[in-house]
Design an enzyme around this catalytic site. Sequence first.
Site, PDB file in Angstrom:
ATOM      1  N   GLY A 144      10.641   4.818  -0.239  1.00  0.00           N
ATOM      2  CA  GLY A 144      11.365   3.590   0.042  1.00  0.00           C
ATOM      3  C   GLY A 144      11.902   2.966  -1.230  1.00  0.00           C
ATOM      4  N   ASN A 172       2.848   6.709  -4.781  1.00  0.00           N
ATOM      5  CA  ASN A 172       1.682   7.594  -4.777  1.00  0.00           C
ATOM      6  C   ASN A 172       2.054   9.053  -4.525  1.00  0.00           C
ATOM      7  OD1 ASN A 172      -0.272   5.537  -5.163  1.00  0.00           O
ATOM      8  ND2 ASN A 172      -0.123   4.959  -3.020  1.00  0.00           N
ATOM      9  N   ASP A 218       4.806  -1.876  -2.324  1.00  0.00           N
ATOM     10  CA  ASP A 218       3.458  -2.132  -1.811  1.00  0.00           C
ATOM     11  C   ASP A 218       2.457  -2.459  -2.915  1.00  0.00           C
ATOM     12  OD1 ASP A 218       4.259  -1.694   0.792  1.00  0.00           O
ATOM     13  OD2 ASP A 218       3.742   0.426   0.757  1.00  0.00           O
ATOM     14  N   GLY A 264       3.138  -3.252   3.954  1.00  0.00           N
ATOM     15  CA  GLY A 264       1.812  -3.082   3.368  1.00  0.00           C
ATOM     16  C   GLY A 264       0.915  -2.375   4.356  1.00  0.00           C
ATOM     17  N   GLU A 274       1.765  -5.422   7.864  1.00  0.00           N
ATOM     18  CA  GLU A 274       1.982  -4.443   8.933  1.00  0.00           C
ATOM     19  C   GLU A 274       0.752  -3.578   9.179  1.00  0.00           C
ATOM     20  OE1 GLU A 274       4.968  -1.582   7.883  1.00  0.00           O
ATOM     21  OE2 GLU A 274       4.056  -1.138   5.935  1.00  0.00           O
TER      22      GLU A 274
END
Length: 428
Positions: A13, A114, A144, A191, A247
Amino acid sequence: MSRKNILYAQSGGVTPVINASAAGVIEAARARPDQIGQVLAGHNGILGVLREELIDTAQLTSADLHALAQTPGGLFGSCRYKLKGLDENRREYERLIEVFRAHDIGVFLYNGGNDSADTALKVSQMAKLMGVPVQCIAVPKTIDNDLEGTDNSPGFGSVAKYVAVSILEASLDVQSMASTSTKVFILEVMGRHAGWIAAAGGLVKRRDGDPPHLILFPEVAFDEQRFLAAVRQAVETYGYCSIVVSEGVRNADGKFLSDSGSTDAFGHAQLGGVAPVIAGLVKDRLGYKHHWAVSDYLQRSARHLASQTDLEHALAVGRTAVELALDGHSGILAGIERESDQPYRWRVRPVPLDQVANHEKKMPDDFITEDGFGITEACRRYLVPLIRGEAYPDYGTDGLPDYLRCGLELVPPQLAEFDVEQGDALPR
């Protein structure tokens, strides 16, 4: 000394400032013409590298780079694509190495979170295994803020600023009309497993009664009865209740409240929207008139409200990644290290990727209040420096931002086409 070509790619994203990291990479490379040759960019992230769809960033003028640094989205295109393990699909990695060799790539910079750190680590390992002198460096990015090895992730500070401002402004609206209209407002933010973005909403609350009255974190199991009691108390005490919900909120059994039952390209559960779930509880159990909103892509594309600190971080990790490569580093993340809260001081340092890949940074316990619905002073001290300063884009005479929107040509391919799904070369 032979010059190195750099291959840069964006992953996952996008953020309000990921293009600033790209600009930082290109600017730093152009400042070292004796050491760096071409700077190529993968079209649509790692997929573009596998398909040998590469962009020569020499097409971008100095004016373009200035505009790039203040443009949201990902100019070169991003993707959600997770490379398999080295033992599962060695051919993917061999293809990457073939592309590196075909275009004389000496440095691979992967700008992501990540999963991207894991990709950079695997590519680094494969290059070493095959004896190919390619230095692999991960450039941090994720709204995030759940990336290990860095104090914060570029992109987060601007999203945090957007969420804090949004819940403040919406709450003032709701408060104005609460006597005859909406009494409960719910803002859903991103999140999945970490509540950093939701926590940012808590910066608005400076004294009792200030919004948001409740924050729902993924780190705190959702208790329906405690939640409903807290909503009722806020409405009865203040006339309205303002809520920020991540979320990724789960119940005591660990199930997402908004689990849609499907998964994304990385195997993560697809979340179907938690705000309407929470709103349904408020309506059915309490009967309050309510309204909900999902910040969704708006939060991660709001370059008009970017944090100056965040922009500086994004530029710095891009520039420093180039410097670290020239210093001989590989298999590392260009991570941000906080040296002081007040005054806020920081630096970029190399962090081994095996300390970063497949790790997830969640909210510390001491950042969440005992009732589980707010942030502590320790969390506030951490967050405040990250949203400081305004980095407004240039505006045109039509009143709109002058964002960079240009078509970029691909460099001529040197290899056979590659079928990503089948993992094999095709005749051109």
